[in-house]
Scaffold this motif. Sequence first.
Motif, PDB file in Angstrom:
ATOM      1  N   ARG A   8       8.982  11.530  -2.569  1.00 50.79           N
ATOM      2  CA  ARG A   8       8.789  11.493  -3.968  1.00 50.79           C
ATOM      3  C   ARG A   8       8.199  10.198  -4.513  1.00 50.79           C
ATOM      4  O   ARG A   8       7.373  10.452  -5.410  1.00 50.79           O
ATOM      5  CB  ARG A   8      10.214  11.899  -4.621  1.00 50.79           C
ATOM      6  CG  ARG A   8      10.722  13.177  -4.536  1.00 50.79           C
ATOM      7  CD  ARG A   8      11.992  13.337  -5.323  1.00 50.79           C
ATOM      8  NE  ARG A   8      12.963  12.720  -4.853  1.00 50.79           N
ATOM      9  CZ  ARG A   8      13.817  13.089  -4.340  1.00 50.79           C
ATOM     10  NH1 ARG A   8      13.901  14.324  -3.633  1.00 50.79           N
ATOM     11  NH2 ARG A   8      14.921  12.265  -3.902  1.00 50.79           N
ATOM     12  N   GLU A   9       8.756   9.052  -3.933  1.00 48.60           N
ATOM     13  CA  GLU A   9       8.173   7.937  -4.346  1.00 48.60           C
ATOM     14  C   GLU A   9       6.595   7.580  -3.955  1.00 48.60           C
ATOM     15  O   GLU A   9       6.046   7.172  -4.713  1.00 48.60           O
ATOM     16  CB  GLU A   9       8.970   6.743  -3.725  1.00 48.60           C
ATOM     17  CG  GLU A   9      10.169   6.529  -4.283  1.00 48.60           C
ATOM     18  CD  GLU A   9      11.206   5.468  -3.431  1.00 48.60           C
ATOM     19  OE1 GLU A   9      10.624   4.889  -2.610  1.00 48.60           O
ATOM     20  OE2 GLU A   9      12.300   5.387  -3.786  1.00 48.60           O
ATOM     21  N   ASP A  66       4.998  21.047 -10.012  1.00 51.77           N
ATOM     22  CA  ASP A  66       5.313  19.633 -10.623  1.00 51.77           C
ATOM     23  C   ASP A  66       6.128  18.830  -9.523  1.00 51.77           C
ATOM     24  O   ASP A  66       5.589  18.527  -8.387  1.00 51.77           O
ATOM     25  CB  ASP A  66       6.073  19.830 -11.780  1.00 51.77           C
ATOM     26  CG  ASP A  66       5.052  20.406 -12.989  1.00 51.77           C
ATOM     27  OD1 ASP A  66       3.952  20.470 -12.750  1.00 51.77           O
ATOM     28  OD2 ASP A  66       5.725  20.822 -13.803  1.00 51.77           O
ATOM     29  N   SER A  67       7.100  18.446  -9.764  1.00 48.11           N
ATOM     30  CA  SER A  67       7.872  17.580  -8.738  1.00 48.11           C
ATOM     31  C   SER A  67       9.071  18.602  -8.077  1.00 48.11           C
ATOM     32  O   SER A  67       9.824  18.071  -7.376  1.00 48.11           O
ATOM     33  CB  SER A  67       8.473  16.532  -9.449  1.00 48.11           C
ATOM     34  OG  SER A  67       9.558  16.723 -10.466  1.00 48.11           O
ATOM     35  N   GLU A  75       4.553  10.150  -3.578  1.00 50.42           N
ATOM     36  CA  GLU A  75       3.886  11.311  -4.576  1.00 50.42           C
ATOM     37  C   GLU A  75       3.808  10.504  -5.861  1.00 50.42           C
ATOM     38  O   GLU A  75       2.680  10.583  -6.696  1.00 50.42           O
ATOM     39  CB  GLU A  75       4.624  12.388  -4.728  1.00 50.42           C
ATOM     40  CG  GLU A  75       3.750  13.636  -5.518  1.00 50.42           C
ATOM     41  CD  GLU A  75       4.610  14.812  -5.349  1.00 50.42           C
ATOM     42  OE1 GLU A  75       4.423  15.406  -6.770  1.00 50.42           O
ATOM     43  OE2 GLU A  75       5.225  15.055  -4.578  1.00 50.42           O
ATOM     44  N   GLU A  76       4.687   9.796  -6.361  1.00 51.84           N
ATOM     45  CA  GLU A  76       4.648   9.278  -7.703  1.00 51.84           C
ATOM     46  C   GLU A  76       3.672   8.025  -7.823  1.00 51.84           C
ATOM     47  O   GLU A  76       3.161   7.833  -8.608  1.00 51.84           O
ATOM     48  CB  GLU A  76       6.121   8.934  -8.235  1.00 51.84           C
ATOM     49  CG  GLU A  76       7.026   9.836  -8.363  1.00 51.84           C
ATOM     50  CD  GLU A  76       8.265   9.591  -8.645  1.00 51.84           C
ATOM     51  OE1 GLU A  76       8.730   8.407  -8.452  1.00 51.84           O
ATOM     52  OE2 GLU A  76       9.227  10.720  -9.086  1.00 51.84           O
ATOM     53  N   ARG A  77       3.719   7.393  -6.758  1.00 52.24           N
ATOM     54  CA  ARG A  77       2.887   6.244  -6.447  1.00 52.24           C
ATOM     55  C   ARG A  77       1.240   6.670  -6.517  1.00 52.24           C
ATOM     56  O   ARG A  77       0.454   6.170  -7.148  1.00 52.24           O
ATOM     57  CB  ARG A  77       3.207   5.434  -5.365  1.00 52.24           C
ATOM     58  CG  ARG A  77       2.316   4.093  -5.152  1.00 52.24           C
ATOM     59  CD  ARG A  77       2.583   3.205  -3.847  1.00 52.24           C
ATOM     60  NE  ARG A  77       2.024   4.321  -2.898  1.00 52.24           N
ATOM     61  CZ  ARG A  77       0.865   4.266  -2.476  1.00 52.24           C
ATOM     62  NH1 ARG A  77      -0.130   3.815  -3.044  1.00 52.24           N
ATOM     63  NH2 ARG A  77       0.476   5.051  -1.354  1.00 52.24           N
ATOM     64  N   GLN A 120       0.237   9.304  -8.004  1.00 55.01           N
ATOM     65  CA  GLN A 120      -0.125   9.800  -9.204  1.00 55.01           C
ATOM     66  C   GLN A 120      -0.398   8.724 -10.125  1.00 55.01           C
ATOM     67  O   GLN A 120      -1.373   8.597 -10.662  1.00 55.01           O
ATOM     68  CB  GLN A 120       1.046  10.539  -9.773  1.00 55.01           C
ATOM     69  CG  GLN A 120       0.765  11.280 -11.213  1.00 55.01           C
ATOM     70  CD  GLN A 120      -0.171  12.350 -11.200  1.00 55.01           C
ATOM     71  OE1 GLN A 120      -0.681  12.994 -10.173  1.00 55.01           O
ATOM     72  NE2 GLN A 120      -0.750  12.463 -12.347  1.00 55.01           N
ATOM     73  N   VAL A 121       0.421   7.627 -10.053  1.00 49.87           N
ATOM     74  CA  VAL A 121       0.218   6.576 -10.914  1.00 49.87           C
ATOM     75  C   VAL A 121      -1.243   5.845 -10.444  1.00 49.87           C
ATOM     76  O   VAL A 121      -2.015   5.537 -11.555  1.00 49.87           O
ATOM     77  CB  VAL A 121       1.426   5.524 -10.911  1.00 49.87           C
ATOM     78  CG1 VAL A 121       0.902   4.195 -11.494  1.00 49.87           C
ATOM     79  CG2 VAL A 121       2.426   6.082 -11.463  1.00 49.87           C
TER      80      VAL A 121
END
Length: 157
Positions: free
Chosen positions: A91-92, A64-65, A94-96, A98-99
């Motif tokens: 992290r940002e 996951d993260s 990867e989150e971007r 994913q979004v």
Amino acid sequence: MDGDSLTRMGLTLGLLLGLPGLMLVLMRRFGVRLPGQPSAAARLAVVSRLAVDNKHSLVLIRRDSHEQLILLGPAGATLLEADAQRSAAEREEEERQQVEREEQVAASRAALKTVLQRLRTGSASEAPPPQPQRPSFPSLVEGARPPALRRHLDRAA
């Protein structure tokens, strides 16, 4: 060997070869994953692996993260760092990503839903496809004519 024993041997051979094939077909039909096949939503990934010596290696695993740093050796596995630090930018990013993936999936599902609704209601065949409009540039076309052609057209008019 008579015909009866040959028949039994042939049926046994067919059964032994057919059962694994039948099992494989059924497993694929019902969505049973075989070991080693990646899943669509993989939560676990090996980020990097570094050989320390012939018997030991360091493995960075992401779940996951969270990231874990593990030392593998002949005695087993040792957890060195429970949550290896990643930079905030990683992290940002990867989150971007994913979004963005989730938005693309949502847009694709919405488009598919509208197409299916149109096909079910039959409205797709009723409405003609939009025709592209052609730009007209008469001033450019007039200016692009060679002078001899312009003189000829002026005399004809």
